[in-house]
Design a protein around this motif. Sequence first.
Motif, PDB file in Angstrom:
ATOM      1  N   PRO A 197       0.976  -1.485  -0.004  1.00 11.41           N
ATOM      2  CA  PRO A 197      -0.089  -0.037  -0.193  1.00 11.41           C
ATOM      3  C   PRO A 197       0.753   0.847   0.149  1.00 11.41           C
ATOM      4  N   PHE A 198       0.315   2.236  -0.472  1.00 10.76           N
ATOM      5  CA  PHE A 198       1.076   3.518  -0.231  1.00 10.76           C
ATOM      6  C   PHE A 198       0.446   4.441   0.744  1.00 10.76           C
ATOM      7  N   HIS A 199       2.153   5.295   1.813  1.00 10.63           N
ATOM      8  CA  HIS A 199       1.612   5.775   2.432  1.00 10.63           C
ATOM      9  C   HIS A 199       2.075   7.556   1.716  1.00 10.63           C
ATOM     10  N   ARG A 200       1.261   8.347   2.889  1.00 13.26           N
ATOM     11  CA  ARG A 200       1.327   9.748   2.337  1.00 13.26           C
ATOM     12  C   ARG A 200       2.255  10.268   3.126  1.00 13.26           C
ATOM     13  N   ALA A 201       2.837  11.098   2.968  1.00 12.35           N
ATOM     14  CA  ALA A 201       4.418  11.799   3.531  1.00 12.35           C
ATOM     15  C   ALA A 201       3.841  13.334   3.003  1.00 12.35           C
ATOM     16  N   ILE A 202       4.004  14.449   3.876  1.00 17.63           N
ATOM     17  CA  ILE A 202       4.009  16.119   3.645  1.00 17.63           C
ATOM     18  C   ILE A 202       5.195  16.541   4.079  1.00 17.63           C
ATOM     19  N   LYS A 203       5.599  16.811   2.575  1.00 19.02           N
ATOM     20  CA  LYS A 203       7.327  17.237   2.329  1.00 19.02           C
ATOM     21  C   LYS A 203       7.353  18.595   1.590  1.00 19.02           C
ATOM     22  N   LYS A 204       8.382  19.666   1.907  1.00 18.69           N
ATOM     23  CA  LYS A 204       9.359  19.904   0.999  1.00 18.69           C
ATOM     24  C   LYS A 204       9.715  19.567   0.272  1.00 18.69           C
ATOM     25  N   VAL A 205       8.952  19.948  -1.058  1.00 19.94           N
ATOM     26  CA  VAL A 205      10.093  19.761  -2.320  1.00 19.94           C
ATOM     27  C   VAL A 205       9.701  21.018  -3.419  1.00 19.94           C
ATOM     28  N   PRO A 206      10.500  21.247  -3.583  1.00 15.51           N
ATOM     29  CA  PRO A 206      10.696  22.450  -4.444  1.00 15.51           C
ATOM     30  C   PRO A 206      10.368  22.495  -5.868  1.00 15.51           C
ATOM     31  N   PHE A 207       9.370  23.398  -6.304  1.00 12.90           N
ATOM     32  CA  PHE A 207       8.734  22.657  -7.705  1.00 12.90           C
ATOM     33  C   PHE A 207       8.382  23.986  -8.454  1.00 12.90           C
ATOM     34  N   PHE A 208       7.777  23.872 -10.067  1.00 12.59           N
ATOM     35  CA  PHE A 208       8.762  25.271 -11.345  1.00 12.59           C
ATOM     36  C   PHE A 208       7.516  26.398 -10.783  1.00 12.59           C
ATOM     37  N   ASP A 209       7.070  26.768 -10.927  1.00 13.68           N
ATOM     38  CA  ASP A 209       5.952  28.080 -10.311  1.00 13.68           C
ATOM     39  C   ASP A 209       5.287  28.683 -11.987  1.00 13.68           C
ATOM     40  N   GLU A 210       4.325  28.207 -12.312  1.00 14.20           N
ATOM     41  CA  GLU A 210       4.440  28.602 -13.723  1.00 14.20           C
ATOM     42  C   GLU A 210       3.820  29.538 -13.484  1.00 14.20           C
ATOM     43  N   SER A 211       3.227  30.332 -12.738  1.00 15.07           N
ATOM     44  CA  SER A 211       3.066  32.236 -12.305  1.00 15.07           C
ATOM     45  C   SER A 211       4.523  32.769 -12.658  1.00 15.07           C
ATOM     46  N   THR A 212       5.473  32.615 -11.550  1.00 18.45           N
ATOM     47  CA  THR A 212       6.901  33.728 -12.058  1.00 18.45           C
ATOM     48  C   THR A 212       7.701  32.647 -12.916  1.00 18.45           C
ATOM     49  N   GLY A 213       7.774  32.007 -13.751  1.00 20.87           N
ATOM     50  CA  GLY A 213       8.299  31.497 -13.993  1.00 20.87           C
ATOM     51  C   GLY A 213       9.570  30.666 -13.622  1.00 20.87           C
ATOM     52  N   THR A 214       9.822  30.489 -12.197  1.00 26.46           N
ATOM     53  CA  THR A 214      10.274  30.077 -11.172  1.00 26.46           C
ATOM     54  C   THR A 214      10.405  28.497 -10.680  1.00 26.46           C
ATOM     55  N   VAL A 215      12.260  28.524  -9.832  1.00 28.92           N
ATOM     56  CA  VAL A 215      11.623  27.374  -9.960  1.00 28.92           C
ATOM     57  C   VAL A 215      11.743  27.920  -7.985  1.00 28.92           C
ATOM     58  N   GLU A 216      11.070  27.480  -7.261  1.00 34.81           N
ATOM     59  CA  GLU A 216      10.116  27.476  -5.704  1.00 34.81           C
ATOM     60  C   GLU A 216      10.747  26.429  -4.805  1.00 34.81           C
ATOM     61  N   GLN A 217      11.596  27.054  -3.885  1.00 36.06           N
ATOM     62  CA  GLN A 217      11.667  26.749  -2.540  1.00 36.06           C
ATOM     63  C   GLN A 217      11.214  26.717  -1.179  1.00 36.06           C
ATOM     64  N   PRO A 218      10.139  25.895  -0.918  1.00 33.42           N
ATOM     65  CA  PRO A 218       9.203  26.475  -0.330  1.00 33.42           C
ATOM     66  C   PRO A 218       9.996  26.084   1.019  1.00 33.42           C
ATOM     67  N   SER A 219       9.021  26.978   1.688  1.00 33.92           N
ATOM     68  CA  SER A 219       9.694  27.267   3.450  1.00 33.92           C
ATOM     69  C   SER A 219       9.126  26.351   4.439  1.00 33.92           C
ATOM     70  N   ALA A 220       8.026  25.704   3.705  1.00 31.82           N
ATOM     71  CA  ALA A 220       7.126  25.229   4.466  1.00 31.82           C
ATOM     72  C   ALA A 220       6.566  23.894   4.039  1.00 31.82           C
ATOM     73  N   PRO A 221       6.460  22.849   4.728  1.00 32.47           N
ATOM     74  CA  PRO A 221       6.594  21.563   3.345  1.00 32.47           C
ATOM     75  C   PRO A 221       4.682  21.831   2.422  1.00 32.47           C
ATOM     76  N   ASN A 222       4.638  21.980   1.128  1.00 30.67           N
ATOM     77  CA  ASN A 222       3.791  21.912   0.374  1.00 30.67           C
ATOM     78  C   ASN A 222       3.084  20.978  -0.468  1.00 30.67           C
ATOM     79  N   ALA A 223       3.827  19.524  -0.130  1.00 31.92           N
ATOM     80  CA  ALA A 223       3.769  18.263  -1.059  1.00 31.92           C
ATOM     81  C   ALA A 223       2.957  17.371  -0.538  1.00 31.92           C
ATOM     82  N   VAL A 224       2.671  16.520  -0.778  1.00 31.45           N
ATOM     83  CA  VAL A 224       1.819  14.967  -0.729  1.00 31.45           C
ATOM     84  C   VAL A 224       3.247  14.485  -1.225  1.00 31.45           C
TER      85      VAL A 224
END
Length: 463
Positions: free
Chosen positions: A333-360
């Motif tokens: 089975p899959f488990h979920r973990a809430i983590k900080k994951v850097p992501f490409f922000d389409e609105s700014t066109g840059t890769v963001e480094q989140p300061s708080a957990p943003n992703a599953v």
Amino acid sequence: MGSLDSKAFAAAGQSHLLRRLDQLSGDQAARFQRDLEQLDLSCLQRLWCADDDAAIQVAPKPPALVELTDHAVRAEAVSRGQALLAQGKVACLTVAGGQGSRLGWDGPKGTFPSGPISGDSLFAQFAGQIQRETTRYGQPVPWCIMTSPLNHESTVAFFEQQRHFGLDPSTVSFFTQGVMPSVDRESGEVLLSAPDAIAFNPDGHGGTLRALATSGLLARLREQGVEHLSYFQVDNPLVRALDPVFLGLHVEGSVSSGEVTSKAVAKRAAEEKVGVFGVQDGRLTVLEYSDLDPQVCEATDGEGRLMFRAGNMAVHAFGLAFLDRLTKGTGLPFHRAIKKVPFFDESTGTVEQPSAPNAVKYETFIFDALPMATRPLVVEADRSEEFAPIKNAEGSDSVHTSQMAQTARAAKWLSQSGVEIVTGSSGQPAAQIEIRSSSATCPEDLALCELPAKLGAGERFLV
Ligand code: UTP
């Protein structure tokens, strides 16, 4: 380019990915399309809609632990384990596909310099053990290393650069685990890591099962006559990669089916954040710290010991036949973990480094295989001898605590061999000491080494 089913993307709440594809052209579009084709949309949707890991319903019971205080039982187990090794029936399996984000090391975690004096990498420390046991038992021990698509190339390059640490390269096999997309924790939308790439994460150490089968490695091991795997994580330099007692118990038919045997270390305190072994509905399982009721966590037995003290140190012996059966089943089975994951922000066109957990992140765990085993065993190990993982850059389970534990074990082995060890006020050895695994994997091996009579402050001893 093949077409993608826009209805399926819409149904899974992932239409933003097709809009993104429309904005790309040429190589970027082709690259992104390949990522999109890897997605299992219905699985993603199912996981997003599922409840969080169900809380534990049935009250768990502590498992029976094999403590090995009986010398005769121990001696018999040792000789059975030694016979398995001498017959070439055991391979090592190291899971090294994790991202090691807590340690923050720039490279695969196995390349981390963990030896207190030598600076030997974690991989080198395991290789030294495998080399020693290969010589001792006169049989090459196949070593299987699980990587992820994110660190595969750099792991293989490291082994080549280090000339496989003196091991025969034909005995070292790499196999690559699968990945899962990370999703935004609020919307469930798949995140991007770059304008033309999905943010994939390795699918957890449970990915071992599928990857062993799909890579063909499981079948190859069977053809070579391997019957059992000694499984350990990449982060514990004190691990006994091939422990005859443990392997001998694992195949002792009167107590074990030879499917799964696990090692446990006693928790230091109720609050220690480690999964514990428990029995639920008659099945051995690992209970995650976060799922355990604090009252259950703190409950003690008649002798004042924690009832759920058997911490999972992620060392298992697996029967190959058992793994083969599992790979043909429904999967873990899959488990979920809430983590900080850097992501490409389409609105700014840059890769963001989140300061708080943003992703599953979705991951499977190897210990979810335990409830599927018949007559599994849990064997209690001595933490000071076998467990000092490097998880964090600082604090608990860090390089510092692991190197202290490595030094303390080395001092203990030397002292058992007649070397006088001067200690400081904290009880730690005053000298810097390291025993390389290629020199000794047990205190008895030191009989072959040249040892000093005494080690005191300011001295360094590396053997
Ligand atoms: P951890 O749970 O410590 O995770 O992995 P991690 O990814 O290495 O480190 P953090 O959480 O990002 O700091 C335990 C073991 O399982 C392996 C790791 O390489 C480590 O040996 N693992 C973990 C995998 O092989 N694949 C995975 O997807 C996750």
